[in-house]
Design a protein around this motif. Structure first.
Motif, PDB file in Angstrom:
ATOM      1  N   SER A 227       0.839  -1.196   0.000  1.00 57.94           N
ATOM      2  CA  SER A 227       0.000   0.000   0.000  1.00 57.94           C
ATOM      3  C   SER A 227       0.872   1.241   0.000  1.00 57.94           C
ATOM      4  O   SER A 227       2.045   1.189   0.382  1.00 57.94           O
ATOM      5  CB  SER A 227      -0.907   0.013   1.242  1.00 57.94           C
ATOM      6  OG  SER A 227      -0.153   0.398   2.388  1.00 57.94           O
ATOM      7  N   PRO A 228       0.315   2.385  -0.400  1.00 54.08           N
ATOM      8  CA  PRO A 228       1.054   3.641  -0.269  1.00 54.08           C
ATOM      9  C   PRO A 228       1.142   4.030   1.197  1.00 54.08           C
ATOM     10  O   PRO A 228       0.376   3.534   2.030  1.00 54.08           O
ATOM     11  CB  PRO A 228       0.189   4.633  -1.056  1.00 54.08           C
ATOM     12  CG  PRO A 228      -1.195   4.081  -0.949  1.00 54.08           C
ATOM     13  CD  PRO A 228      -1.034   2.593  -0.965  1.00 54.08           C
ATOM     14  N   TYR A 286      -8.586   3.756   9.218  1.00 51.26           N
ATOM     15  CA  TYR A 286      -8.475   3.802   7.768  1.00 51.26           C
ATOM     16  C   TYR A 286      -8.707   2.396   7.201  1.00 51.26           C
ATOM     17  O   TYR A 286      -8.314   1.396   7.799  1.00 51.26           O
ATOM     18  CB  TYR A 286      -7.095   4.289   7.325  1.00 51.26           C
ATOM     19  CG  TYR A 286      -6.755   5.677   7.814  1.00 51.26           C
ATOM     20  CD1 TYR A 286      -7.028   6.797   7.037  1.00 51.26           C
ATOM     21  CD2 TYR A 286      -6.153   5.869   9.060  1.00 51.26           C
ATOM     22  CE1 TYR A 286      -6.713   8.078   7.480  1.00 51.26           C
ATOM     23  CE2 TYR A 286      -5.838   7.136   9.515  1.00 51.26           C
ATOM     24  CZ  TYR A 286      -6.127   8.241   8.720  1.00 51.26           C
ATOM     25  OH  TYR A 286      -5.811   9.495   9.169  1.00 51.26           O
ATOM     26  N   ASP A 289      -8.553   0.745   0.212  1.00 52.59           N
ATOM     27  CA  ASP A 289      -9.272   0.492  -1.033  1.00 52.59           C
ATOM     28  C   ASP A 289      -8.287  -0.178  -1.984  1.00 52.59           C
ATOM     29  O   ASP A 289      -7.453   0.495  -2.612  1.00 52.59           O
ATOM     30  CB  ASP A 289      -9.782   1.808  -1.629  1.00 52.59           C
ATOM     31  CG  ASP A 289     -10.645   1.603  -2.876  1.00 52.59           C
ATOM     32  OD1 ASP A 289     -10.389   0.615  -3.604  1.00 52.59           O
ATOM     33  OD2 ASP A 289     -11.547   2.413  -3.129  1.00 52.59           O
ATOM     34  N   TRP A 292      -8.168   0.892  -5.866  1.00 54.99           N
ATOM     35  CA  TRP A 292      -7.536   2.154  -6.226  1.00 54.99           C
ATOM     36  C   TRP A 292      -6.204   2.359  -5.520  1.00 54.99           C
ATOM     37  O   TRP A 292      -5.480   3.318  -5.828  1.00 54.99           O
ATOM     38  CB  TRP A 292      -8.478   3.319  -5.895  1.00 54.99           C
ATOM     39  CG  TRP A 292      -9.717   3.297  -6.732  1.00 54.99           C
ATOM     40  CD1 TRP A 292     -10.940   2.806  -6.380  1.00 54.99           C
ATOM     41  CD2 TRP A 292      -9.853   3.769  -8.079  1.00 54.99           C
ATOM     42  NE1 TRP A 292     -11.830   2.935  -7.408  1.00 54.99           N
ATOM     43  CE2 TRP A 292     -11.191   3.538  -8.474  1.00 54.99           C
ATOM     44  CE3 TRP A 292      -8.975   4.368  -8.988  1.00 54.99           C
ATOM     45  CZ2 TRP A 292     -11.658   3.874  -9.726  1.00 54.99           C
ATOM     46  CZ3 TRP A 292      -9.451   4.707 -10.242  1.00 54.99           C
ATOM     47  CH2 TRP A 292     -10.772   4.460 -10.607  1.00 54.99           C
ATOM     48  N   THR A 294      -5.620   3.205  -2.343  1.00 53.31           N
ATOM     49  CA  THR A 294      -5.639   4.396  -1.496  1.00 53.31           C
ATOM     50  C   THR A 294      -6.239   4.057  -0.134  1.00 53.31           C
ATOM     51  O   THR A 294      -7.004   3.106   0.011  1.00 53.31           O
ATOM     52  CB  THR A 294      -6.471   5.526  -2.143  1.00 53.31           C
ATOM     53  OG1 THR A 294      -7.818   5.035  -2.384  1.00 53.31           O
ATOM     54  CG2 THR A 294      -5.857   5.966  -3.468  1.00 53.31           C
ATOM     55  N   TRP A 295      -5.893   4.879   0.860  1.00 53.24           N
ATOM     56  CA  TRP A 295      -6.456   4.728   2.192  1.00 53.24           C
ATOM     57  C   TRP A 295      -7.687   5.617   2.319  1.00 53.24           C
ATOM     58  O   TRP A 295      -7.662   6.786   1.937  1.00 53.24           O
ATOM     59  CB  TRP A 295      -5.431   5.111   3.263  1.00 53.24           C
ATOM     60  CG  TRP A 295      -4.311   4.128   3.386  1.00 53.24           C
ATOM     61  CD1 TRP A 295      -3.036   4.276   2.967  1.00 53.24           C
ATOM     62  CD2 TRP A 295      -4.384   2.837   3.992  1.00 53.24           C
ATOM     63  NE1 TRP A 295      -2.286   3.158   3.251  1.00 53.24           N
ATOM     64  CE2 TRP A 295      -3.090   2.257   3.890  1.00 53.24           C
ATOM     65  CE3 TRP A 295      -5.392   2.102   4.600  1.00 53.24           C
ATOM     66  CZ2 TRP A 295      -2.794   0.986   4.380  1.00 53.24           C
ATOM     67  CZ3 TRP A 295      -5.107   0.833   5.094  1.00 53.24           C
ATOM     68  CH2 TRP A 295      -3.820   0.292   4.980  1.00 53.24           C
ATOM     69  N   VAL A 296      -8.753   5.077   2.867  1.00 51.23           N
ATOM     70  CA  VAL A 296     -10.005   5.805   3.044  1.00 51.23           C
ATOM     71  C   VAL A 296     -10.260   5.981   4.538  1.00 51.23           C
ATOM     72  O   VAL A 296     -10.250   4.996   5.297  1.00 51.23           O
ATOM     73  CB  VAL A 296     -11.180   5.046   2.387  1.00 51.23           C
ATOM     74  CG1 VAL A 296     -12.486   5.809   2.602  1.00 51.23           C
ATOM     75  CG2 VAL A 296     -10.917   4.828   0.902  1.00 51.23           C
TER      76      VAL A 296
END
Length: 376
Positions: A227-228, A286, A289, A292, A294-296
């Motif tokens: 993940s980023p 968090y 996702d 995509w 990305t962290w939501v």
């Protein structure tokens, strides 16, 4: 048309081993073998097919001596002979310090609690919720204070000891690794020492660092970024799986006088020489996702409750504990038990709110359940 009554003991014998080998936990194997004589003889006992914990491992701090990886298991219990709708389930933590010797512990504090001398599992509905591991000294059984988190995999009813792999996060944030039978621990990613948490997610080891970057560990001990960076500003990050999804809990403190947060509050107090702890002031949650990448930011967990203890983190559903409230995080802080409401950002001590605390307290009736004989 009259309802057909099925006699489970008359199932084709060739099906029984197939069913038995799909069971993952010791409690499932035990209950399966308790049905009747033909079911009991279809698969071996849990102790014959699974590694006997505690498992011997080398000392994680390189000073020689013997060490063991010990296991505690979290269960949801409910009295079997009550109407399941109004019945209140509760969490219990069970430690097997040696084969056949069990201790019942408070799920949050890990302290021993009183329990019946004999427990008939047929009196309860039992569901395994989570497992936690520690590396302990031999023969004292005390935890190594230099180790912050321990995970072992695989560990199911059909695992051999020779297949077990253990990862640890040291107090300074380094990541260590050992297989069963190794004589010493191996440091993973020696150039980096800012790891906060590690879990097994979908059969793979996942680790998160201080910046919130999640990586998985391949068979060559190489870390592959998953993940980023989250770039959350909290002091401690936790990985939690819930309903197959991966979450990060970012924990904020009002100050951190030590280089790292100590999961064990007693260790922290001893090192400081006082009873002053950094106080938790906020949580951010968090969800990854994965489509995509990305962290939501999650603002509502619905009926989900996250539980953070000193050696593991897991989730449960408030629906399984009638009277409890979802969208909350249970944790220990300042040597006390708290619940954080993600909806309004409030903190409460569980002892002042029965709706928050009853899931950690077995009811008086569990000491004297009404047993009913079963026949097969």
């Amino acid at each position: 048309m009259p309802e057909r009554i099925v006699d489970w003991s008359d199932l084709p014998k060739e099906l029984l081993p197939c069913i038995g080998k799909s069971l993952k936990s010791s409690s499932e194997v035990l209950r399966f073998r308790s049905v009747c004589a033909s079911w009991r003889s279809s698969i071996p006992s849990f102790r014959e097919i699974s590694p006997s914990l505690p498992l011997p491992f080398p000392s994680p701090i390189g000073q020689g001596g013997e060490a063991f990886v010990s296991l505690t298991t979290f269960y949801r219990l409910e009295l079997a002979h009550e109407n399941p709708n109004p019945s209140k389930g509760w969490l219990i933590r069970v430690e097997e310090s040696e084969p056949g010797k069990l201790r019942f512990l408070n799920p949050l504090s890990g302290r021993p609690i009183s329990a019946p001398k004999v427990i008939n599992l047929l009196d309860f509905r039992v569901l395994e919720v989570s497992k936690a591991y520690k590396v302990v000294k031999y023969p004292s059984g005390k935890s190594f204070t230099a180790v912050n988190k321990v995970v072992l995999f695989p560990n199911s009813a059909w695992t051999r000891a020779e297949d077990c792999v253990v990862f640890v996060i040291y107090l300074d944030g380094k990541l260590g690794y050992a297989k069963y039978g190794d004589e010493r621990w191996t440091l993973v990613d020696k150039q980096y020492s800012h790891y906060d948490d590690i879990i097994v997610y979908k059969g793979q080891f996942y680790v998160i660092d201080r910046l919130g970057t999640v990586s998985w560990i391949d068979s060559s001990l190489k870390l592959i970024q998953f993940s980023p960076p989250l770039c959350g500003l909290g002091c401690q990050k936790y990985l939690v799986e819930s309903c197959g999804e991966l979450y990060v809990l970012d924990r904020y403190f009002d100050g951190e006088p030590s280089p790292r947060r100590y999961r064990d509050e007693n260790i922290f107090a001893n090192l400081l020489g006082s009873n002053v702890y950094p106080r938790t002031i906020d949580f951010k949650v968090y969800k990854l996702d994965q489509e995509w990448g990305t962290w939501v930011l999650v603002k509502n967990l619905g009926d989900t409750m996250f539980i953070l203890v000193d050696d593991c983190s897991f989730s449960v559903s408030a629906r399984e504990f009638p009277g409890s409230k979802g969208n909350c995080i249970y944790f220990t802080d300042e040597n006390d038990f708290f619940v954080f409401n993600l909806g309004d950002g409030s903190f409460s001590k569980t002892k002042y709110f029965p709706d928050f605390s009853h899931i950690f307290r077995p009811p008086p009736s569990w000491r004297h359940p009404n047993s009913s004989s079963s026949k097969c």
